[in-house]
Motif scaffolding. Structure first.
Motif, PDB file in Angstrom:
ATOM      1  N   GLN A 125       0.841  -1.194   0.000  1.00  0.00           N
ATOM      2  CA  GLN A 125       0.000   0.000   0.000  1.00  0.00           C
ATOM      3  C   GLN A 125       0.878   1.245   0.000  1.00  0.00           C
ATOM      4  O   GLN A 125       1.941   1.260   0.620  1.00  0.00           O
ATOM      5  CB  GLN A 125      -0.910   0.057   1.247  1.00  0.00           C
ATOM      6  CG  GLN A 125      -1.984  -0.990   1.287  1.00  0.00           C
ATOM      7  CD  GLN A 125      -1.522  -2.273   1.951  1.00  0.00           C
ATOM      8  OE1 GLN A 125      -0.610  -2.269   2.757  1.00  0.00           O
ATOM      9  NE2 GLN A 125      -2.143  -3.381   1.590  1.00  0.00           N
ATOM     10  N   TYR A 138      -4.530   6.518  -4.088  1.00  0.00           N
ATOM     11  CA  TYR A 138      -4.439   5.485  -3.056  1.00  0.00           C
ATOM     12  C   TYR A 138      -4.178   4.172  -3.761  1.00  0.00           C
ATOM     13  O   TYR A 138      -4.923   3.793  -4.676  1.00  0.00           O
ATOM     14  CB  TYR A 138      -5.745   5.395  -2.260  1.00  0.00           C
ATOM     15  CG  TYR A 138      -6.053   6.646  -1.471  1.00  0.00           C
ATOM     16  CD1 TYR A 138      -5.582   6.796  -0.174  1.00  0.00           C
ATOM     17  CD2 TYR A 138      -6.819   7.677  -2.013  1.00  0.00           C
ATOM     18  CE1 TYR A 138      -5.857   7.941   0.562  1.00  0.00           C
ATOM     19  CE2 TYR A 138      -7.102   8.825  -1.286  1.00  0.00           C
ATOM     20  CZ  TYR A 138      -6.617   8.939   0.000  1.00  0.00           C
ATOM     21  OH  TYR A 138      -6.897  10.071   0.719  1.00  0.00           O
ATOM     22  N   MET A 139      -3.110   3.459  -3.350  1.00  0.00           N
ATOM     23  CA  MET A 139      -2.727   2.203  -4.003  1.00  0.00           C
ATOM     24  C   MET A 139      -2.774   1.072  -2.982  1.00  0.00           C
ATOM     25  O   MET A 139      -2.213   1.190  -1.888  1.00  0.00           O
ATOM     26  CB  MET A 139      -1.329   2.322  -4.591  1.00  0.00           C
ATOM     27  CG  MET A 139      -1.244   3.358  -5.704  1.00  0.00           C
ATOM     28  SD  MET A 139       0.453   3.809  -6.135  1.00  0.00           S
ATOM     29  CE  MET A 139       0.810   4.991  -4.843  1.00  0.00           C
ATOM     30  N   ASP A 140      -3.446  -0.009  -3.361  1.00  0.00           N
ATOM     31  CA  ASP A 140      -3.533  -1.207  -2.538  1.00  0.00           C
ATOM     32  C   ASP A 140      -3.367  -2.394  -3.476  1.00  0.00           C
ATOM     33  O   ASP A 140      -4.329  -2.828  -4.111  1.00  0.00           O
ATOM     34  CB  ASP A 140      -4.869  -1.258  -1.813  1.00  0.00           C
ATOM     35  CG  ASP A 140      -4.966  -2.417  -0.839  1.00  0.00           C
ATOM     36  OD1 ASP A 140      -3.950  -3.111  -0.608  1.00  0.00           O
ATOM     37  OD2 ASP A 140      -6.066  -2.644  -0.295  1.00  0.00           O
ATOM     38  N   GLY A 141      -2.139  -2.871  -3.593  1.00  0.00           N
ATOM     39  CA  GLY A 141      -1.865  -3.934  -4.566  1.00  0.00           C
ATOM     40  C   GLY A 141      -2.116  -3.409  -5.969  1.00  0.00           C
ATOM     41  O   GLY A 141      -1.610  -2.360  -6.345  1.00  0.00           O
ATOM     42  N   ASP A 142      -2.942  -4.118  -6.721  1.00  0.00           N
ATOM     43  CA  ASP A 142      -3.276  -3.694  -8.083  1.00  0.00           C
ATOM     44  C   ASP A 142      -4.423  -2.687  -8.121  1.00  0.00           C
ATOM     45  O   ASP A 142      -4.737  -2.133  -9.163  1.00  0.00           O
ATOM     46  CB  ASP A 142      -3.641  -4.910  -8.949  1.00  0.00           C
ATOM     47  CG  ASP A 142      -2.438  -5.788  -9.230  1.00  0.00           C
ATOM     48  OD1 ASP A 142      -1.304  -5.269  -9.217  1.00  0.00           O
ATOM     49  OD2 ASP A 142      -2.639  -6.997  -9.455  1.00  0.00           O
ATOM     50  N   GLU A 143      -5.062  -2.456  -6.987  1.00  0.00           N
ATOM     51  CA  GLU A 143      -6.180  -1.517  -6.936  1.00  0.00           C
ATOM     52  C   GLU A 143      -5.668  -0.104  -6.715  1.00  0.00           C
ATOM     53  O   GLU A 143      -4.839   0.143  -5.835  1.00  0.00           O
ATOM     54  CB  GLU A 143      -7.126  -1.900  -5.794  1.00  0.00           C
ATOM     55  CG  GLU A 143      -8.356  -1.034  -5.722  1.00  0.00           C
ATOM     56  CD  GLU A 143      -9.282  -1.475  -4.597  1.00  0.00           C
ATOM     57  OE1 GLU A 143      -9.997  -0.604  -4.072  1.00  0.00           O
ATOM     58  OE2 GLU A 143      -9.286  -2.666  -4.247  1.00  0.00           O
ATOM     59  N   GLU A 144      -6.138   0.823  -7.538  1.00  0.00           N
ATOM     60  CA  GLU A 144      -5.757   2.227  -7.416  1.00  0.00           C
ATOM     61  C   GLU A 144      -7.006   3.091  -7.453  1.00  0.00           C
ATOM     62  O   GLU A 144      -7.902   2.855  -8.273  1.00  0.00           O
ATOM     63  CB  GLU A 144      -4.831   2.635  -8.565  1.00  0.00           C
ATOM     64  CG  GLU A 144      -3.493   1.928  -8.561  1.00  0.00           C
ATOM     65  CD  GLU A 144      -2.556   2.398  -9.662  1.00  0.00           C
ATOM     66  OE1 GLU A 144      -3.028   3.022 -10.652  1.00  0.00           O
ATOM     67  OE2 GLU A 144      -1.354   2.157  -9.534  1.00  0.00           O
ATOM     68  N   VAL A 145      -7.061   4.075  -6.559  1.00  0.00           N
ATOM     69  CA  VAL A 145      -8.189   5.001  -6.513  1.00  0.00           C
ATOM     70  C   VAL A 145      -7.631   6.414  -6.526  1.00  0.00           C
ATOM     71  O   VAL A 145      -6.836   6.781  -5.656  1.00  0.00           O
ATOM     72  CB  VAL A 145      -9.058   4.772  -5.253  1.00  0.00           C
ATOM     73  CG1 VAL A 145     -10.186   5.791  -5.196  1.00  0.00           C
ATOM     74  CG2 VAL A 145      -9.601   3.354  -5.224  1.00  0.00           C
TER      75      VAL A 145
END
Length: 157
Positions: A125, A138-145
């Protein structure tokens, strides 16, 4: 003789295909990268051989909240912008960027490709601010917001 996977020879690096990426917030931020760390099995340290063509940036002006980054210039010349101030960089120059440090970007201002080693932590993260765009990623693994600064709200309580 057998070459272990931890050793990348110069010929193997030269033969590696480069991944070209354009930054999601800056169409002029185009870089080609060879993931040297991943090729040797590194999971927590990203080492990339980066190339930026004349007139382009390596990334959008940003700062990381949790990851550290650094660049070591191997060829070419450019400018590193740190805290909205430009500084000329060339062969042999090193830039170290601590977490929660100054915002930065690297530009190729020369007439030849700018080639550098880029290293960063590979945290699961991270949070990244883009102050010129007034956006936070905001980055959480492959998830980005991606969130506009105006939409960021502190947690209640």
């Amino acid at each position: 003789m057998h070459t272990p996977p931890e050793l990348l020879r110069a010929a193997a690096i030269a033969a590696m295909p480069a991944q070209t990426k354009t930054h999601l917030l800056n169409p002029n931020a185009v870089r080609s990268a060879k993931a040297l760390g991943a090729a040797t099995g590194l999971k927590h340290l990203g080492i990339h051989l980066m190339t930026v063509q004349p007139g382009h940036a390596a990334t959008e002006y940003h700062r990381h909240h949790y990851e550290e980054q650094c660049f070591y210039v191997l060829a070419g010349q450019g400018e590193v912008w740190i805290d909205e101030q430009p500084y000329a960089v060339g062969v042999g120059d090193f830039v170290g960027l601590p977490a929660r440090g100054a915002a930065h970007t690297l530009l190729n201002t020369g007439s030849e490709p700018l080639v550098f080693l880029a290293a960063r932590q590979m945290l699961a993260q991270d949070v990244c601010d883009y102050p010129r765009q007034r956006q936070r990623l905001y980055m959480d693994g492959d998830e980005e917001v991606l969130v506009a600064y105006e939409q960021i709200r502190p947690a209640p309580g």
